[in-house]
Design an enzyme around this catalytic site. Structure first.
Site, mmCIF file in Angstrom:
data_model
loop_
_atom_site.group_PDB
_atom_site.id
_atom_site.type_symbol
_atom_site.label_atom_id
_atom_site.label_comp_id
_atom_site.label_asym_id
_atom_site.label_seq_id
_atom_site.Cartn_x
_atom_site.Cartn_y
_atom_site.Cartn_z
ATOM 1 N N GLY A 1 -24.708 91.624 33.402
ATOM 2 C CA GLY A 1 -23.707 92.673 33.573
ATOM 3 C C GLY A 1 -22.439 92.449 32.776
ATOM 4 O O GLY A 1 -22.384 91.618 31.878
ATOM 5 N N HIS B 1 -21.309 94.943 27.224
ATOM 6 C CA HIS B 1 -20.509 95.218 26.018
ATOM 7 C C HIS B 1 -21.454 95.627 24.888
ATOM 8 O O HIS B 1 -22.669 95.740 25.109
ATOM 9 C CB HIS B 1 -19.667 93.992 25.659
ATOM 10 N N GLY C 1 -22.781 94.007 22.577
ATOM 11 C CA GLY C 1 -23.902 93.086 22.370
ATOM 12 C C GLY C 1 -25.102 93.511 23.211
ATOM 13 O O GLY C 1 -26.224 93.651 22.713
ATOM 14 N N HIS C 2 -24.837 93.750 24.501
ATOM 15 C CA HIS C 2 -25.906 94.231 25.385
ATOM 16 C C HIS C 2 -26.423 95.587 24.891
ATOM 17 O O HIS C 2 -27.622 95.860 24.929
ATOM 18 C CB HIS C 2 -25.379 94.409 26.816
ATOM 19 N N GLN D 1 -28.760 79.674 37.628
ATOM 20 C CA GLN D 1 -28.452 79.147 36.295
ATOM 21 C C GLN D 1 -27.011 78.672 36.145
ATOM 22 O O GLN D 1 -26.576 78.359 35.041
ATOM 23 C CB GLN D 1 -28.834 80.160 35.210
ATOM 24 N N GLN E 1 -29.692 86.813 19.900
ATOM 25 C CA GLN E 1 -29.590 85.542 19.167
ATOM 26 C C GLN E 1 -28.323 84.785 19.536
ATOM 27 O O GLN E 1 -28.212 83.589 19.337
ATOM 28 C CB GLN E 1 -29.607 85.817 17.659
ATOM 29 N N LYS F 1 -19.331 88.897 20.572
ATOM 30 C CA LYS F 1 -19.009 89.592 21.822
ATOM 31 C C LYS F 1 -19.607 88.817 22.979
ATOM 32 O O LYS F 1 -20.742 88.352 22.902
ATOM 33 C CB LYS F 1 -19.599 90.997 21.800
ATOM 34 N N ARG G 1 -17.588 86.623 28.694
ATOM 35 C CA ARG G 1 -16.591 85.597 29.019
ATOM 36 C C ARG G 1 -15.347 85.676 28.136
ATOM 37 O O ARG G 1 -14.380 84.955 28.410
ATOM 38 C CB ARG G 1 -17.220 84.202 28.921
HETATM 39 P P1 AMP Z 1 -25.866 87.958 29.512
HETATM 40 O O1 AMP Z 1 -25.436 89.180 30.235
HETATM 41 O O2 AMP Z 1 -24.745 87.148 28.970
HETATM 42 O O3 AMP Z 1 -26.869 87.140 30.284
HETATM 43 O O4 AMP Z 1 -26.655 88.466 28.233
HETATM 44 C C1 AMP Z 1 -27.772 89.312 28.367
HETATM 45 C C2 AMP Z 1 -28.461 89.407 27.028
HETATM 46 O O5 AMP Z 1 -27.557 89.963 26.064
HETATM 47 C C3 AMP Z 1 -28.918 88.038 26.467
HETATM 48 O O6 AMP Z 1 -30.182 88.178 25.856
HETATM 49 C C4 AMP Z 1 -27.843 87.745 25.459
HETATM 50 O O7 AMP Z 1 -28.281 86.896 24.410
HETATM 51 C C5 AMP Z 1 -27.521 89.121 24.930
HETATM 52 N N1 AMP Z 1 -26.182 89.144 24.316
HETATM 53 C C6 AMP Z 1 -25.010 88.769 24.880
HETATM 54 N N2 AMP Z 1 -24.000 88.870 23.992
HETATM 55 C C7 AMP Z 1 -24.555 89.304 22.829
HETATM 56 C C8 AMP Z 1 -24.051 89.601 21.536
HETATM 57 N N3 AMP Z 1 -22.756 89.465 21.242
HETATM 58 N N4 AMP Z 1 -24.903 90.038 20.585
HETATM 59 C C9 AMP Z 1 -26.243 90.176 20.871
HETATM 60 N N5 AMP Z 1 -26.783 89.919 22.085
HETATM 61 C C10 AMP Z 1 -25.964 89.485 23.045
#
Ligand code: AMP
Length: 281
Positions: free
Chosen positions: A29, A32, A34-35, A59, A146, A182, A185
């Site tokens: 959640g 942004h 990236g998601h 985790q 990535q 992005k 955090r």
């Molecule tokens: P998280 O919510 O941090 O667990 O991320 C969920 C998914 O989004 C994971 O596969 C992350 O690698 C991906 N993710 C997070 N930030 C980015 C980003 N800046 N660019 C591409 N993928 C991202």
């Protein structure tokens, strides 16, 4: 878009869409761009798209940021709706972990390096939730960034080793205009730290450039570290280069090399990486 909180509701939805290809994007959640890149790719490539928002306690270590991990379900719902997602699965913790089986999954050797060293058990927790989500959703394809390269390498290896019937799709890191990756955090950075944080990517870029020019990996690493130390107030957890995706330090048969770093700031530990192709360099 439908938002569901229980496994029952999720399964009812999936039952009424049998035979369709499913794209799945697991997240914690505070979504942004990236998601959004993952959601958009999933939307393009599948009949239906399921995304999950679950801040997975398994985790997080005892002194990590589980309790203060940023949340904004309203904004997330808006963004997921705009991305054309079919179902957002937002389970409470007791829906995912109603009881402890006592049976655990260990991520093994790949999880002993990089982030695994300062986050013991982190990747075991990632595999725990991913296994459950993959079994519940049975996606055709699942999308990972990535940005979390070690997580991606571990999940790709796990899925292959244990014959999970899912295709893992890698999505490139999405960055702010100034190069900062992005991340949910990033909100924990002070104004000064936010300005300094661009130097993680710059430091990694310096390392990869030196490696391309000299093939001297220790020089590449030490110069990248020196740059980050000189340009940020953060404390470097690691800056390392490993073959990708097997995360070995022997580059002899490597097709790709991962240059990865993690830096502790006052209230946030940031990670970033660059993967370079060995061939043709
Ligand atoms: P998280 O919510 O941090 O667990 O991320 C969920 C998914 O989004 C994971 O596969 C992350 O690698 C991906 N993710 C997070 N930030 C980015 C980003 N800046 N660019 C591409 N993928 C991202």
């Amino acid at each position: 878009m439908k938002t569901v909180q229980t496994i029952n509701e999720l399964q009812n939805f999936l039952d009424s869409n049998k035979g369709k290809s499913i794209g799945f994007v697991p997240t914690m959640g505070y979504l942004h761009e990236g998601h959004l890149a993952l959601l958009t790719k999933a939307r393009e490539q599948n009949d239906i798209v399921v995304s999950s928002i679950f801040v997975n306690p398994a985790q997080f270590g005892p002194n990590e940021d589980l309790d203060r991990y940023p949340r904004d379900i309203e904004h997330d719902t808006e963004l997921a709706t705009k991305a054309g997602i079919d179902v957002l699965f937002v389970p409470p913790v007791n829906e995912m972990y109603p009881s402890e089986s006592g049976i655990t999954i260990h991520a093994g050797e790949l999880s002993t390096k990089l982030c695994g060293e300062s986050r013991p058990g982190h990747f075991d927790g990632v595999l725990k939730v991913i296994t459950k989500l993959f079994h519940l959703i049975q996606p055709t394809k699942a999308y990972f960034g990535q940005k979390d390269a070690q997580q991606l390498a571990i999940i790709e290896t796990f899925v292959k080793a244990y014959n999970f019937p899912v295709q893992i799709e890698r999505v490139s890191t999405v960055r702010e205009a100034d190069g900062l990756a992005k991340s949910s955090r990033n909100v924990f950075l002070s104004e000064k730290e936010r300005a300094e944080a661009i130097h993680l990517y710059k430091g990694l870029t310096i390392s990869t450039e030196i490696w391309r020019e000299t093939k001297d990996i220790s020089l590449a690493i030490s110069e990248g570290k020196r740059y980050i130390e000189q340009n940020t107030s953060g404390k470097i957890d690691y800056l390392e280069a490993l073959a990708y995706p097997n995360l070995q330090s022997d580059f002899n048969h490597a097709e790709q090399i991962l240059f990865a770093t993690a830096v502790f700031f006052e209230n946030a530990r940031l990670i970033d990486n660059i993967i370079v192709d060995v061939k043709g360099v």
